[in-house]
Design an enzyme around this catalytic site. Structure first.
Site, PDB file in Angstrom:
ATOM      1  CE  LYS A 290      -6.296  -4.261 -25.408  1.00 52.16           C
ATOM      2  NZ  LYS A 290      -5.849  -5.313 -26.300  1.00 52.16           N
TER       3      LYS A 290
ATOM      4  N   PRO B  46     -15.490  -2.413 -21.387  1.00 51.06           N
ATOM      5  CG  PRO B  46     -17.581  -3.309 -21.842  1.00 51.06           C
ATOM      6  CD  PRO B  46     -16.891  -2.287 -20.997  1.00 51.06           C
TER       7      PRO B  46
ATOM      8  CG  HIS C 114     -11.735 -13.062 -35.399  1.00 54.85           C
ATOM      9  ND1 HIS C 114     -12.841 -12.318 -35.116  1.00 54.85           N
ATOM     10  CD2 HIS C 114     -12.172 -14.323 -35.624  1.00 54.85           C
ATOM     11  CE1 HIS C 114     -13.916 -13.095 -35.180  1.00 54.85           C
ATOM     12  NE2 HIS C 114     -13.530 -14.316 -35.481  1.00 54.85           N
TER      13      HIS C 114
ATOM     14  CE1 TYR D  50     -10.368  -4.927 -30.573  1.00 54.93           C
ATOM     15  CE2 TYR D  50      -9.279  -6.854 -31.512  1.00 54.93           C
ATOM     16  CZ  TYR D  50     -10.415  -6.249 -31.010  1.00 54.93           C
ATOM     17  OH  TYR D  50     -11.591  -6.958 -30.934  1.00 54.93           O
TER      18      TYR D  50
ATOM     19  CE1 TYR E 151     -15.003  -3.514 -29.998  1.00 50.21           C
ATOM     20  CE2 TYR E 151     -14.039  -4.548 -31.937  1.00 50.21           C
ATOM     21  CZ  TYR E 151     -14.213  -4.494 -30.564  1.00 50.21           C
ATOM     22  OH  TYR E 151     -13.587  -5.415 -29.764  1.00 50.21           O
TER      23      TYR E 151
END
Ligand code: APR
Ligand code: PHB
Length: 401
Positions: free
Chosen positions: A297, A293, A72, A385, A201
Site C-alpha cells: 500500500k 509492505p 494481474h 487489495y 503470499y
C-alpha cells in the site's frame, strides 16, 4: 529565488506532485538531498492500484507503464502447504492491479521532469524549512559550499520517513502513532522468470514468504527474517533453500534460482502522523505515514496524498480558494487509516510472531481457511487489495447526514 511551491524530496511523492503542479501551471522547485542515481537505486514494492494508475495517467506519465506493466487479476494465498487463488476481478466487479516497479514509476517521473526542463536541486545539503506558521515560508540549503534560500507560498514535505519536514514541526503540534514489528523482510531481486504468473503470499510455520516479480524475466522474492539477521549472513543458496521450504511442492519444483542482483533487509513498521498540515507546510507520502509492505500500500497511499495535495494547492494558487487546503489532512487521514488497518491485519495474518506459539499458527490457518472459502471473506480481502475508491466513505457520510 522565488517559486509558488517548494517540494522537499524527489522520491515518487515529490516528483509526482511536481509533475501534476507543472501541468496545472503552478511553479514548483524540488530540493533533494541525494543524487538521481541514489534515488533510483532504492527498490520498493511494485503493485499499483487502479486509483494510482489514474493519478499517474492524470500526470501524463502512463505511456511506458501501460506498455510494460503486468496486469494481474488475482493472487495466491498459500497456507498449510496448499495455494488458493483470490480472484480479484471476479470479487470486485472486474478490478485489477498492475505490477510495475516503484523504480520505474520514479524513472518515468524523472524523465518527464527533465523533458519539461523543471528545476530539481539534487545533492542539496542541510535543507531547512522556515516560517511555515506564516504565509511567507522559505526553504534553505547548501550546495557546492554556497547557501541558498527559496521563498515560496507553500512547502510540500515529501521527504520520506527520515526527512527534515516532519522533524521541524513543534512536538506539541503533532501526534505520532507507531507500531514496530518484531521481524524484517529479506528481499532478493534476480533475473530469473517468476515462479508463478501471479503473486504468492505464503504463511508457513517457518515464517512468511512472498513471490513477486518485476517482469517475465525478473523476480522479486521476500522472506520474513529475525530483526537481528544481517544481510551478509544470507548467501544466495541459503535464501533459495529457505524460500523452497516455505513454498508448496509445485512452486518448489518450478522455482528457478539464480544470482541475486540486489539483496537487503527492511524493517516493518506502521506509523501515522496527525495532522498532515501545519500552516503552509503539508506532509505527503512516507513523511507522514509508513505501512508494513504486506499488501503493497505504500506507494498507492503516497499517490493519493499527492492527488489530494495537488488538487488543494492548485485551488489555492490558481483559484485562490483555501477549501482544499483546509480539508487536506482529514481527507488523507481517512484513507490512510483504512490502508494502515489492512496492512497491519494482512501482516498479522501472514507472519510468524515470536510469542504466537502453535495455537497462534492454528488461528492464522483457520482465518485463512475462512477467508478463501467464504465469499464475504474473500471479497473483503479483494476489495482492500485492489484499493478502496477515492470517494470511499464520502457517499455513506452524506446519506447518513
Ligand atoms: N532534504 C531533502 N530531501 C530529503 C531529505 C532532506 N532533509 N530527507 C530525505 N529526503 C529525500 C530522500 O532522499 C528521498 O529521495 O526525500 C525523498 C523521499 O522519498 P521516499 O522515501 O521514497 O518517500 P516518498 O516519495 O513519500 O515515497 C513513498 O516510498 O517507501 C516507499 O512504500 C513507500 O512506496 C512508497 C514510497
Ligand atoms: C514487491 O514486488 O516488491 C511487493 C509486492 C507485493 C507486496 C510487497 C512487495 O505486498
Amino acid at each position: 529565488m522565488r517559486t509558488q511551491v517548494v517540494i522537499v524530496g524527489a522520491g515518487p511523492s515529490g516528483l509526482l506532485l511536481g509533475q501534476i503542479l507543472y501541468r496545472a501551471g503552478v511553479d514548483a522547485v524540488i530540493v533533494e538531498r541525494q543524487s538521481p542515481d541514489y534515488v533510483l537505486s532504492r527498490i520498493r514494492a511494485g503493485v499499483l492500484e487502479q486509483v494510482t494508475l489514474d493519478v499517474l495517467t492524470h500526470a501524463g506519465v502512463d505511456q511506458r507503464m501501460n506498455k510494460e506493466g503486468l496486469v494481474h487479476t488475482g493472487f495466491d494465498l498459500l497456507f498449510k502447504g496448499a495455494r488458493h487463488r483470490i480472484d480479484l476481478a471476479a470479487l470486485t466487479g472486474g478490478q485489477k492491479v498492475m505490477v510495475y516497479g516503484q523504480t520505474e514509476v520514479t524513472r518515468d517521473l524523472m524523465d518527464a521532469r527533465q523533458s519539461a526542463a523543471l528545476t530539481t536541486i539534487y545533492e542539496a545539503d542541510d535543507v531547512q524549512i522556515h516560517g511555515f506558521d506564516t504565509t511567507k515560508p522559505s526553504v534553505s540549503y547548501r550546495k557546492d559550499g554556497k547557501s541558498h534560500t527559496i521563498e515560496c507560498d507553500f512547502i510540500a514535505g515529501c521527504d520520506g520517513f527520515h526527512g527534515v519536514c516532519r522533524a521541524s514541526v513543534p512536538k506539541q503540534s503533532i501526534k505520532e502513532f507507531e507500531k514496530v514489528y518484531p521481524f524484517g523482510w529479506l528481499g532478493v531481486l534476480s533475473d530469473t522468470p517468476p515462479v508463478h504468473e501471479e503473486l504468492i503470499y505464503a504463511n508457513s510455520p517457518r515464517g512468511f514468504a512472498l513471490c513477486s516479480q518485476r517482469s517475465h524475466t525478473r523476480s522479486r522474492y521476500y522472506l520474513q527474517v529475525p530483526l537481528t539477521d544481517k544481510v551478509e549472513q544470507w548467501s544466495d543458496d541459503a535464501f533459495w533453500t529457505e524460500l523452497r521450504h516455505r513454498l508448496d511442492p509445485e512452486a518448489r519444483d518450478q522455482l528457478v534460482t539464480g544470482p541475486s542482483i540486489e539483496k537487503s533487509i527492511a524493517p516493518l513498521r506502521s506509523f501515522v502522523t496527525e495532522p498532515m498540515r501545519f500552516g503552509t507546510l503539508f506532509l505527503a507520502g512516507d513523511a507522514a505515514h509508513i505501512v508494513p509492505p504486506t499488501g503493497a500500500k505504500g506507494l498507492n497511499l503516497a499517490a493519493t496524498d499527492v492527488k489530494y495535495l495537488s488538487d488543494a494547492l492548485i485551488e489555492a494558487c490558481v483559484e485562490k480558494s483555501h477549501a482544499g487546503i483546509d480539508h487536506y489532512s482529514a481527507r488523507c487521514l481517512a484513507r490512510i487509516w483504512r490502508a494502515e488497518r489492512f496492512s497491519w491485519w494482512f501482516t498479522s495474518l501472514m507472519h510468524n510472531f515470536p510469542d504466537q506459539g502453535e495455537i497462534g499458527q492454528k488461528f492464522q490457518e483457520a482465518e485463512l481457511d475462512y477467508l478463501v472459502h467464504s465469499d464475504a471473506g474473500s471479497r473483503t480481502m479483494a476489495e482492500n487489495y485492489v484499493g478502496l475508491p477515492l470517494n470511499f466513505g464520502e457517499s455513506l457520510r452524506s446519506t447518513h447526514a
